[in-house]
Design an enzyme around this catalytic site. Structure first.
Site, PDB file in Angstrom:
ATOM      1  N   SER A 160       0.870  -1.160   0.000  1.00  0.00           N
ATOM      2  CA  SER A 160       0.000   0.000   0.000  1.00  0.00           C
ATOM      3  C   SER A 160       0.913   1.218   0.000  1.00  0.00           C
ATOM      4  O   SER A 160       2.128   1.088  -0.140  1.00  0.00           O
ATOM      5  CB  SER A 160      -0.869  -0.054   1.237  1.00  0.00           C
ATOM      6  OG  SER A 160      -1.732   1.046   1.247  1.00  0.00           O
ATOM      7  N   CYS A 161       0.339   2.434   0.172  1.00  0.00           N
ATOM      8  CA  CYS A 161       1.195   3.616   0.065  1.00  0.00           C
ATOM      9  C   CYS A 161       1.907   3.915   1.366  1.00  0.00           C
ATOM     10  O   CYS A 161       2.708   4.820   1.454  1.00  0.00           O
ATOM     11  CB  CYS A 161       0.381   4.802  -0.407  1.00  0.00           C
ATOM     12  SG  CYS A 161      -0.974   5.204   0.673  1.00  0.00           S
ATOM     13  N   ILE A 162       1.580   3.211   2.422  1.00  0.00           N
ATOM     14  CA  ILE A 162       2.180   3.527   3.702  1.00  0.00           C
ATOM     15  C   ILE A 162       2.609   2.247   4.408  1.00  0.00           C
ATOM     16  O   ILE A 162       2.069   1.182   4.138  1.00  0.00           O
ATOM     17  CB  ILE A 162       1.214   4.376   4.552  1.00  0.00           C
ATOM     18  CG1 ILE A 162       1.836   4.805   5.875  1.00  0.00           C
ATOM     19  CG2 ILE A 162      -0.087   3.657   4.806  1.00  0.00           C
ATOM     20  CD1 ILE A 162       1.065   5.870   6.584  1.00  0.00           C
ATOM     21  N   PHE A 174       4.838  11.353  -0.745  1.00  0.00           N
ATOM     22  CA  PHE A 174       5.636  10.299  -1.378  1.00  0.00           C
ATOM     23  C   PHE A 174       5.386  10.297  -2.884  1.00  0.00           C
ATOM     24  O   PHE A 174       4.524  11.034  -3.374  1.00  0.00           O
ATOM     25  CB  PHE A 174       5.288   8.921  -0.782  1.00  0.00           C
ATOM     26  CG  PHE A 174       3.823   8.559  -0.899  1.00  0.00           C
ATOM     27  CD1 PHE A 174       2.906   9.063   0.001  1.00  0.00           C
ATOM     28  CD2 PHE A 174       3.367   7.721  -1.905  1.00  0.00           C
ATOM     29  CE1 PHE A 174       1.545   8.752  -0.104  1.00  0.00           C
ATOM     30  CE2 PHE A 174       2.014   7.400  -2.014  1.00  0.00           C
ATOM     31  CZ  PHE A 174       1.113   7.923  -1.106  1.00  0.00           C
TER      32      PHE A 174
END
Ligand SMILES: Cc1cc2nc3c(=O)[nH]c(=O)nc-3n(C[C@H](O)[C@H](O)[C@H](O)COP(=O)(O)OP(=O)(O)OC[C@H]3O[C@@H](n4cnc5c(N)ncnc54)[C@H](O)[C@@H]3O)c2cc1C
Lengths: 96, 413
Positions: free
Chosen positions: A94-96, B346
């Site tokens: 996932s993005c984190i 990010f």
């Protein structure tokens, strides 16, 4: 496995270092003996990765290579997590 | 007259209409935007609605208000694109285009999972990714007395991948404030290897789950919901029981994409990740959740894409080479409950790191740390969304590509 660059979770950080021997060794660490069906799945995953297509269980279902129950049987536990490690490509994140 | 047609008047489509009306000469270009609904939803607000933190009026407004003058606004359902004929078939008419922007987003498909969208849907099984779901859940939570709440992700990718985790954090706060936290068991179920999947974020943030007493069930790929016995079952036979299931169903691109033959397995449009041009047709561009880019599906990402797409459309029209500029930049606030939030920044190659980030009017905000200021930022985002973002106003200090200033990178990865 000397000289093979892997991250803290054991995934290759440089796909160019991947070969069948590396795959077989990583599979051993995961207590898996690779069969023809495993290689077919690995080939499919690497193809997806090359085309920058996201990996998903749904994709597996539609792949025509294998069904989901078989996928679990081949890579017990976390099939996507384990199969990507053996295929030398990053695990789905996932993005984190 | 040349024709630019935008499909979808959500976050991305509305932004592009506002950008392009300012850039394209009116005597040469006609701009049309199509959407099926007259309401524009502020989807990030669906996270707050279930906990009575936002009212319904905060999350929906008339779409028309945000479409600039001079843009032709059509309310109709898109049936399909005929890319070889440069036409779009709507339910009630067919329109031509010279350039097409696909901005039809993604939506939940609970019918993809057996037993999910059945008699218990919006009774003991809820989504919060739609206005209807978030509102039904709000009504349920208003008088829920406690039990086992399972917050669940069906499969990736989903839009706003952190929203389920934020939901779990806010639920913890909500039940504490209500005085019933001891009566609620909170469980987070994910198909991924953990609630956090990046090493730095896991290290910096895993304590949140522990402190809040949220249990994690990982590597869980759902096969079906047994709504009678109130449990979810995975392909390898694992079971998780629930009293209240809050799920994020499979997210798919619109069926229109499939009917047009433009999509991949999940109806997302294969798109060049740096230029935003579709891979199959040079006069079709894609923005926001509708693309298959390996970036997060988030409003902030769409905002960064919009600046680059504007530039590339102008280059395409002028016959110039497209800029390969988009780097997957995302910038998201993550609510952690109790009036605090985190901020992450990010892109395709950099994972979220610690450091600081400039945001208009709020000054430096801490990255990857829980603070009250970040929470103010998340709330301010609603105002920014309705008043600046979708109207295409440039947000000062926030650039489309990621800046490395003020951030603590160990190394490039
Ligand atoms: C609960 C939740 C929380 C979120 N939180 C955040 C956050 O904190 N920060 C953030 O940046 N992002 C967040 N997001 C994500 C953000 O809302 C989306 O990424 C963003 O809205 C994407 O914009 P889009 O224009 O691509 O798609 P959308 O805004 O979804 O717009 C798509 C439009 O296309 C129309 N459409 C589709 N198919 C058809 C058809 N066949 N005919 C006619 N019209 C059609 C739809 O009606 C819709 O209006 C969140 C999302 C959710 C669900």
């Amino acid at each position: 496995m000397d000289g093979i660059n892997r991250n803290e979770e054991g995934y290759l950080t440089d796909f160019s270092q991947w070969n069948k021997e590396v795959a077989t060794n990583i599979a051993k660490e995961c207590e898996i003996d690779l069969t023809d069906k495993h290689w077919e799945v690995i080939d499919y995953l690497q193809g997806k990765h090359k085309n920058e297509e996201a990996l998903s269980i749904r994709g597996i279902k539609k792949s025509g290579v294998i069904n989901i129950k078989e996928f679990y049987a081949l890579f017990p536990g976390g099939p996507l997590k384990i199969s990507t490690k053996i295929a030398g490509i990053p695990k789905p994140k996932s993005c984190i | 007259m040349k024709k630019l047609v935008i499909l979808g008047a959500g976050t991305s489509g509305t932004m592009m209409a506002n950008h392009m009306i300012k850039k394209l000469p009116k005597e040469e270009w006609e701009i049309t935007i199509v959407d099926q609904y007259k309401t524009h939803y502020y989807q990030p607000g669906f996270l707050f609605l279930p906990f009575d933190l936002y009212k319904t009026k905060h999350v929906k407004k008339k779409g028309e208000k945000f479409i600039p003058k001079g843009v032709n606004y059509i309310l109709d359902k898109i049936d399909k694109v005929l890319p070889k004929k440069n036409k779009v078939k709507l339910e009630h008419q067919t329109i031509d285009y010279d350039i097409l922007i696909v901005a039809t987003g993604t939506k939940i498909a609970p019918e993809e999972t057996e037993g999910m969208k059945a008699s218990e849907w919006h009774k003991s099984i809820f989504d919060f990714y739609t206005y209807e779901g978030a509102k039904a859940l709000r009504n349920k939570l208003r008088d829920w007395k406690g039990g086992k709440m399972v917050v669940h992700i069906t499969e990736m990718p989903i839009k706003c991948p952190v929203a389920p985790l934020e939901f779990a954090f806010l639920a913890d706060s909500f039940f504490i404030n209500k005085g019933i936290r001891d009566k609620v068991e909170l469980v987070f179920v994910t198909p991924l290897g953990g609630a956090f999947t990046k090493p730095k974020a896991t290290k910096a943030l895993h304590y949140l789950l522990e402190d809040k007493g949220i249990k994690e069930v990982v590597d869980f790929n759902i096969e079906e919901v047994d709504s009678k016995k109130k449990k979810i079952i995975s392909y390898d036979g694992k079971e998780v029981k629930y009293d209240l299931l809050v799920t994020v169903p499979t997210n798919l691109g619109d069926e229109m994409i499939e009917r047009s033959g433009l999509g991949d397995d999940m109806n997302f449009v294969p798109t060049n990740k740096a230029t935003l041009q579709s891979k199959k047709f040079e006069n079709i561009f894609v923005i926001g959740d509708a693309s298959n880019l390996p970036a997060s599906k988030a409003g902030s990402v769409a905002h960064f894409e919009a600046e680059i797409l504007e530039e590339n459309l102008l280059r395409y029209i002028a016959g110039k080479k497209l800029k390969e500029k988009f780097d997957g930049h995302a910038n998201c606030f993550i609510e952690t409950g109790h009036g605090k939030a985190l901020l992450i920044d990010f892109n395709y190659t950099h994972e979220p790191v610690e450091g600081s980030f400039p945001f208009p009017g709020l000054g430096p905000l801490k990255l990857l740390k829980e603070t009250r200021m970040n929470h103010m930022g998340k709330l301010a985002f609603r105002w920014i969304y309705w008043n600046m973002l979708i109207k295409g106003t440039h947000i000062p200090f926030v650039s489309a590509t990621m800046s490395e200033k003020g951030k603590h990178f160990d190394k490039k990865n």
